[in-house]
Structure formats: C-alpha cells, structure tokens
Design an enzyme around this catalytic site. Structure first.
Site, PDB file in Angstrom:
ATOM      1  N   ASN A  15       5.851   5.832 -10.529  1.00  0.00           N
ATOM      2  CA  ASN A  15       6.251   7.683  -9.208  1.00  0.00           C
ATOM      3  C   ASN A  15       7.837   8.249  -9.010  1.00  0.00           C
ATOM      4  OD1 ASN A  15       6.413   7.138  -6.524  1.00  0.00           O
ATOM      5  ND2 ASN A  15       4.750   5.719  -7.854  1.00  0.00           N
ATOM      6  N   ASP A  20      -1.257   2.617  -7.916  1.00  0.00           N
ATOM      7  CA  ASP A  20      -2.500   1.814  -7.877  1.00  0.00           C
ATOM      8  C   ASP A  20      -3.092   0.872  -8.714  1.00  0.00           C
ATOM      9  OD1 ASP A  20      -3.142   3.212  -5.273  1.00  0.00           O
ATOM     10  OD2 ASP A  20      -3.181   4.849  -6.110  1.00  0.00           O
ATOM     11  N   LYS A  58       7.881  -5.453 -27.066  1.00  0.00           N
ATOM     12  CA  LYS A  58       8.105  -4.069 -27.105  1.00  0.00           C
ATOM     13  C   LYS A  58       7.012  -2.984 -27.507  1.00  0.00           C
ATOM     14  CE  LYS A  58      10.617   0.389 -27.932  1.00  0.00           C
ATOM     15  NZ  LYS A  58      11.878   0.462 -28.599  1.00  0.00           N
ATOM     16  N   PRO A  87      -4.087  -5.102  -5.079  1.00  0.00           N
ATOM     17  CA  PRO A  87      -4.298  -5.689  -4.157  1.00  0.00           C
ATOM     18  C   PRO A  87      -3.429  -3.916  -3.247  1.00  0.00           C
ATOM     19  CG  PRO A  87      -2.276  -6.548  -4.584  1.00  0.00           C
ATOM     20  CD  PRO A  87      -2.626  -6.080  -6.147  1.00  0.00           C
ATOM     21  N   ASP A  88      -4.713  -3.903  -2.181  1.00  0.00           N
ATOM     22  CA  ASP A  88      -4.239  -2.729  -1.072  1.00  0.00           C
ATOM     23  C   ASP A  88      -3.613  -3.565   0.038  1.00  0.00           C
ATOM     24  OD1 ASP A  88      -3.659  -0.983   1.021  1.00  0.00           O
ATOM     25  OD2 ASP A  88      -5.650   0.695  -0.303  1.00  0.00           O
ATOM     26  N   ILE A  89      -2.371  -3.063   0.086  1.00  0.00           N
ATOM     27  CA  ILE A  89      -0.951  -3.508   0.600  1.00  0.00           C
ATOM     28  C   ILE A  89      -1.723  -3.155   2.724  1.00  0.00           C
ATOM     29  CG2 ILE A  89       0.905  -3.836   1.458  1.00  0.00           C
ATOM     30  CD1 ILE A  89       1.931  -3.464  -1.453  1.00  0.00           C
ATOM     31  N   PHE A 114       0.685   5.829   5.069  1.00  0.00           N
ATOM     32  CA  PHE A 114       1.241   7.437   5.276  1.00  0.00           C
ATOM     33  C   PHE A 114      -0.259   7.982   4.097  1.00  0.00           C
ATOM     34  CE2 PHE A 114       5.647   9.501   5.924  1.00  0.00           C
ATOM     35  CZ  PHE A 114       5.745   8.276   7.606  1.00  0.00           C
ATOM     36  N   LYS A 120      -8.569   7.870   4.810  1.00  0.00           N
ATOM     37  CA  LYS A 120      -8.151   6.461   4.619  1.00  0.00           C
ATOM     38  C   LYS A 120      -7.625   5.955   6.118  1.00  0.00           C
ATOM     39  CE  LYS A 120      -5.628   7.996   0.454  1.00  0.00           C
ATOM     40  NZ  LYS A 120      -4.765   8.592  -0.624  1.00  0.00           N
ATOM     41  N   LYS A 168      -8.990   1.940   5.445  1.00  0.00           N
ATOM     42  CA  LYS A 168      -8.208   0.918   5.969  1.00  0.00           C
ATOM     43  C   LYS A 168      -8.049   0.219   7.169  1.00  0.00           C
ATOM     44  CE  LYS A 168      -5.417   2.838   1.846  1.00  0.00           C
ATOM     45  NZ  LYS A 168      -4.501   2.645   0.735  1.00  0.00           N
TER      46      LYS A 168
HETATM   47  O1  PMT Z   1      10.102   8.222  -1.180  1.00  0.00           O
HETATM   48  P1  PMT Z   1      10.599   9.687  -0.873  1.00  0.00           P
HETATM   49  O2  PMT Z   1      11.050  10.538  -2.319  1.00  0.00           O
HETATM   50  O3  PMT Z   1      11.276   9.854   0.151  1.00  0.00           O
HETATM   51  O4  PMT Z   1       9.075  10.405  -0.522  1.00  0.00           O
HETATM   52  C1  PMT Z   1       8.251  10.276   0.624  1.00  0.00           C
HETATM   53  C2  PMT Z   1       6.716   9.491   0.811  1.00  0.00           C
HETATM   54  C3  PMT Z   1       6.087  11.040  -0.156  1.00  0.00           C
HETATM   55  C4  PMT Z   1       6.170   8.756  -0.814  1.00  0.00           C
HETATM   56  C5  PMT Z   1       5.889   9.606   1.563  1.00  0.00           C
HETATM   57  O5  PMT Z   1       6.546  10.677   3.138  1.00  0.00           O
HETATM   58  C6  PMT Z   1       4.537   9.127   1.727  1.00  0.00           C
HETATM   59  O6  PMT Z   1       3.151   9.878   2.245  1.00  0.00           O
HETATM   60  N1  PMT Z   1       4.586   7.865   1.421  1.00  0.00           N
HETATM   61  C7  PMT Z   1       2.617   7.517   1.003  1.00  0.00           C
HETATM   62  C8  PMT Z   1       2.652   7.163  -0.392  1.00  0.00           C
HETATM   63  C9  PMT Z   1       1.417   6.766  -0.593  1.00  0.00           C
HETATM   64  O7  PMT Z   1       1.030   6.206  -2.245  1.00  0.00           O
HETATM   65  O8  PMT Z   1      -0.221   7.528  -0.455  1.00  0.00           O
HETATM   66  P2  PMT Z   1      -1.265   7.299  -0.671  1.00  0.00           P
HETATM   67  O9  PMT Z   1      -1.750   7.867   0.268  1.00  0.00           O
HETATM   68  O10 PMT Z   1      -1.617   6.124  -1.881  1.00  0.00           O
HETATM   69  O11 PMT Z   1      -1.653   5.701   0.321  1.00  0.00           O
HETATM   70  C10 PMT Z   1      -2.214   5.803   1.157  1.00  0.00           C
HETATM   71  C11 PMT Z   1      -1.234   3.900   2.521  1.00  0.00           C
HETATM   72  O12 PMT Z   1      -2.151   3.011   1.633  1.00  0.00           O
HETATM   73  C12 PMT Z   1       0.278   4.475   2.062  1.00  0.00           C
HETATM   74  O13 PMT Z   1       0.685   3.613   3.165  1.00  0.00           O
HETATM   75  C13 PMT Z   1       0.734   3.004   0.882  1.00  0.00           C
HETATM   76  O14 PMT Z   1       1.541   2.734   1.306  1.00  0.00           O
HETATM   77  C14 PMT Z   1      -0.726   2.266   0.894  1.00  0.00           C
HETATM   78  N2  PMT Z   1      -0.709   1.172   0.084  1.00  0.00           N
HETATM   79  C15 PMT Z   1      -1.986   2.738  -1.653  1.00  0.00           C
HETATM   80  C16 PMT Z   1      -1.528   1.959  -2.232  1.00  0.00           C
HETATM   81  C17 PMT Z   1      -1.554   0.358  -2.366  1.00  0.00           C
HETATM   82  N3  PMT Z   1      -2.138  -0.608  -3.495  1.00  0.00           N
HETATM   83  N4  PMT Z   1      -1.245  -0.079  -1.298  1.00  0.00           N
HETATM   84  C18 PMT Z   1      -1.054   0.483  -0.244  1.00  0.00           C
HETATM   85  O15 PMT Z   1      -0.249   0.039   1.008  1.00  0.00           O
END
Ligand code: PMT
Length: 428
Positions: free
Chosen positions: A229, A298, A308, A325-327, A344, A358, A362
């Site tokens: 991403n 995800d 390849k 895994p959801d960290i 976030f 969330k 979570k």
């Molecule tokens: O890196 P930049 O360009 O500065 O941009 C910043 C940002 C937009 C990436 C940042 O501000 C932000 O929003 N980060 C979270 C991005 C995200 O993946 O959000 P989510 O809504 O999909 O995930 C929710 C939370 O679960 C997040 O804390 C994420 O780190 C966590 N997560 C998600 C999936 C996963 N498999 N494991 C996780 O821990």
C-alpha cells in the site's frame, strides 16, 4: 520537486572564500523546495560574488552592512535575526568560524547570529591546513558545544592545489542537511508548544518504553512481485521522533520505507506482516506503550511462487489470499505484560464509527481515527489530521504537519497512559 521547505525562512550568510560561487546555486535549490531565502554578504564575500547575483536568485534585497541606513530601514539587523527559522553560513571561512566561536558582533553576519534564537549551521570552506589547524578545530568544537550544526566539510582537491578536508559541501548535500536541521527544530518547537499547552513537563517521558510500528508491509507473490500500500512511514517515524525527543526509550518496527531513523530511536526493519507480527510481539512485552501506526496488509498470498509467475493464455489470474495475523489485536490481547495499546484506523467513510468499532473489537485503549480520503492528509502526505478516541472521550487534532501532530499525540497518549491500564480497566 518535493516542497520540503515550504515557507521556511533561511538566512544565508556568505563569507569570503572561493566556494562563494556555489552559494547562488544553493539559494536556487532552497527556493525550489519552497524556502524563502535572504542573504547577508560579508565584505570579503563581495570580492567573490556580487549582491546583484544573489538578489536576482533569492528575489530579495541582499544585506551587506549594518551601517547602511537605507538597508536598516528596509529590514534592520534585529528584524533579520528574528525573521530566520534557520541561519546557514555557507561558505564559512576560518575567520568567520573564529568570530562566531568567540561571540563577536563586528559585522552584520556575526551580529545577526548573536541576535537570533534560530538554530545556526556553518559549512566550513578553507584550505586543508587552515581547517586542520588546532585553532580552527577548537573553534569548531566550541560551535558544536553551543549546538551549532556543522555541515561538512568534504575532502578532495582544493582551489589552491592542496588535497584534504576543507571543501564546502555541494549545494544538494547542503540542502539535505538544511532539511534535517529544519525537521529537528520543528520537532523541538512542536514539543515545546505541546508542553506549554499541556501538563506534561519536557523530558517527562524518561523511563517510558514505546514500541511503534510504521510504514507498509509487503506480501510476496513471487520473487519479484508483492502486494502492498501507499504508506510512507512518515506518521510512525514522526511519532517515534517525538517520543524520543520527550525522553522515552523507543523501538520503531518499520516496513520498507525511505526514511532516516530518528535520533535516539532503535529501529527494526521488517518486510512482511508476519515478520512485523513477530518483531512487534517480542518488543511489546518489554514496552509500556504500543502504537500500531503501520498499514499492515490484511491478506497475503496463500502460496508464494518460488519462480516468477508467467503470463498464461487466459486474461485472468486467480490469486488465493489468506488473512494475516492482526498484530495490534494480538498485542492488546496479551495477558501479562500487556502494554497500553493505541491503534490507528485508516478509513475513507463513516470514519469515527468504524474507528470506534475497531477500538472495541481489537480491545484497544485508544485509536486515532484517520480520514484517509482527505487530500493533503493520510498516506504519503507531510500532513495529517486525526480524532483520538478512547472509551469515554475523544479529541480532534486538526490538519497540521505530521511532526506537530505526532508531538500532540504522544503527549495525549502519555497523559491517558496508566501502568495498570489493562483492557478491562480502560473499558469498564
Ligand atoms: O505512513 P504514512 O504515509 O505517514 O501514512 C500514515 C497512515 C495513513 C498509514 C497512518 O496514519 C494510519 O492510518 N495507519 C493505520 C493504517 C491501517 O492499516 O489502518 P487499518 O484501519 O487497516 O488498521 C487498524 C489498526 O490495526 C492499525 O493500528 C493497524 O496497524 C492494525 N493492524 C491492521 C491489520 C493487521 N493485520 N494488523 C494490525 O496490527
């Protein structure tokens, strides 16, 4: 051209030396990046480059003397000293370095430096023997002790035919260092402002251990392709820098990004979500506060091709993806040694609602609702805006630089942090 210095006010002092001819190019490069530049020329500098040249490239009148009533009426030396966000002396001759080290104010440049609260950088440029002279080395050591930035010098063949250290760095190398100095001073300013508005005294995070994730993850499809991403890592790195500046011990777990490690931060580089998961859980149990800012993929490919992937006859390619895994949920689900956990939520619609879901699902202590549909915010932008949510409250932080936002977030998070804050206590 990236506008890394937008509206930053750089006062460039040019002292006497053959490298002064490069200063016109330096002005041009700073302006290309959005900086406003004003120039002071010492008497000796005017033997090498004219005020007219620098006026033309900077687009501003050039100051040469404190004793010129017309120039003082336009912008006096104290005004000039207060105007600057950063003073850069390039080239800085042995003479000007000696005068700055001894706090002299015997011309316009040294007076402005003495009268300014802005950070000051010097880019030494002189003959290698003069540079190596114990007097110059002691003067530079004094400037370092007084928190001046020292840019270079480089080594190589000199205009006089000698070879060694004493060449002024090239304009683009200087610009990169100016960007770093501005970034550092912006972080300091944000931390000071945030502390002034809050109850958290500066340096009060000493003894607190943070783990912060940042950047994207990459999920391999074959040896040359991956799913990922647009996360640049800027938000997570700014959080790490702010926490470290406030005295915390910071571990930053980063996906693949093009950013320098903030000062005082321990960095662990990872590529995939699984690697980030393993590193995060190991660090989390040794942390007081965990912030998940990374944009973790995800899903990953169920099978990673060892060679390849070849284009087949069909117009379609089917990929089977499996959940990563959801960290952050794993960190928040720790029983013993669970850190205060902040996530976030990057959303494009119904942002607060999805973020609250969330927070609960979570089992987080806090979450930053990040509307990533906004232009100039979110992914790969220098600015961001979030609403920080917790069980029974919220606070919106308007669009601002990620550096300033990070300082406010770290302060707010540390104000809500309590060492015994398990999920059940926070959500009761
Ligand atoms: O890196 P930049 O360009 O500065 O941009 C910043 C940002 C937009 C990436 C940042 O501000 C932000 O929003 N980060 C979270 C991005 C995200 O993946 O959000 P989510 O809504 O999909 O995930 C929710 C939370 O679960 C997040 O804390 C994420 O780190 C966590 N997560 C998600 C999936 C996963 N498999 N494991 C996780 O821990």
């Amino acid at each position: 051209m990236q506008q890394t210095l937008t509206a930053k006010r750089i006062l460039l002092g040019i002292s006497g030396g053959i490298a002064a001819y490069k200063s016109a190019d330096l002005v041009r490069r700073l302006k290309e990046r959005g900086a406003e530049v004003r120039v002071i020329l010492t008497d000796a500098a005017q033997q090498f480059i004219t005020p007219l040249t620098l006026q033309a490239v900077s687009g501003n009148p050039v100051s040469t003397s404190m004793l010129d009533p017309a120039a003082e009426a336009a912008m006096g030396h104290i005004e000039l000293a207060k105007w600057a966000d950063l003073i850069v002396v390039a080239p800085a001759s042995a003479d000007v370095i000696a005068r700055l080290a001894h706090g002299m104010a015997n011309d316009l440049l040294t007076t402005c430096v003495l009268a300014s609260a802005a950070p000051v950088a010097v880019a030494p440029a002189m003959n290698q023997q003069m540079y190596n002279n114990i007097a110059t080395q002691q003067n530079l050591a004094t400037l370092k002790k007084h928190n001046f930035h020292i840019y270079g010098p480089g080594a190589g063949e000199q205009a006089c035919g000698d070879v060694g250290y004493g060449r002024m760095l090239e304009p683009l190398e200087l610009v990169a260092l100016v960007e770093q100095s501005i970034e550092q001073s912006t972080i300091k300013q944000s931390v000071i402002q945030t502390h002034e508005q809050s109850q958290v005294p500066a340096g009060s995070l000493a003894g607190l251990r943070f783990t912060i994730t940042a950047g994207p993850t990459r999920e391999a499809l074959d040896p040359v392709r991956y799913l990922s991403n647009h996360s640049s890592g800027k938000m997570g790195f700014a959080l790490a820098a702010a926490a470290a500046t406030m005295g915390a011990e910071v571990t930053l777990i980063s996906g693949p990004v093009q950013l320098a490690t903030p000062a005082g931060v321990k960095r662990i580089d990872v590529i995939s979500a699984q690697q980030m998961h393993d590193a995060a859980l190991k660090a989390a149990v040794k942390s007081d506060i965990f912030i998940g800012c990374a944009a973790v993929a995800d899903y990953r490919a169920a099978d990673v091709a060892s060679n390849k992937l070849k284009k087949g006859a069909s117009n379609e390619l089917q990929l089977t993806l499996i959940k990563n895994p959801d960290i952050i949920a794993a960190v928040a689900g720790l029983h013993e040694l669970r850190p205060f956990t902040v996530g976030f939520a990057a959303e494009t619609q119904d942002v607060l609602n999805y973020a609250r879901q969330k927070l609960l699902k979570k089992k987080l202590d806090m979450i930053c609702a990040n509307d990533v549909s906004q232009p100039d915010a979110g992914f790969n932008s220098d600015q961001n805006a979030v609403t920080l949510l917790w069980q029974d409250g919220e606070q919106t932080l308007a669009l601002q630089s990620k550096t300033a936002l990070a300082a406010s977030l770290i302060t707010l998070i540390s104000q809500h942090y309590s060492p015994k804050s398990t999920t059940s206590e926070v959500t009761k």
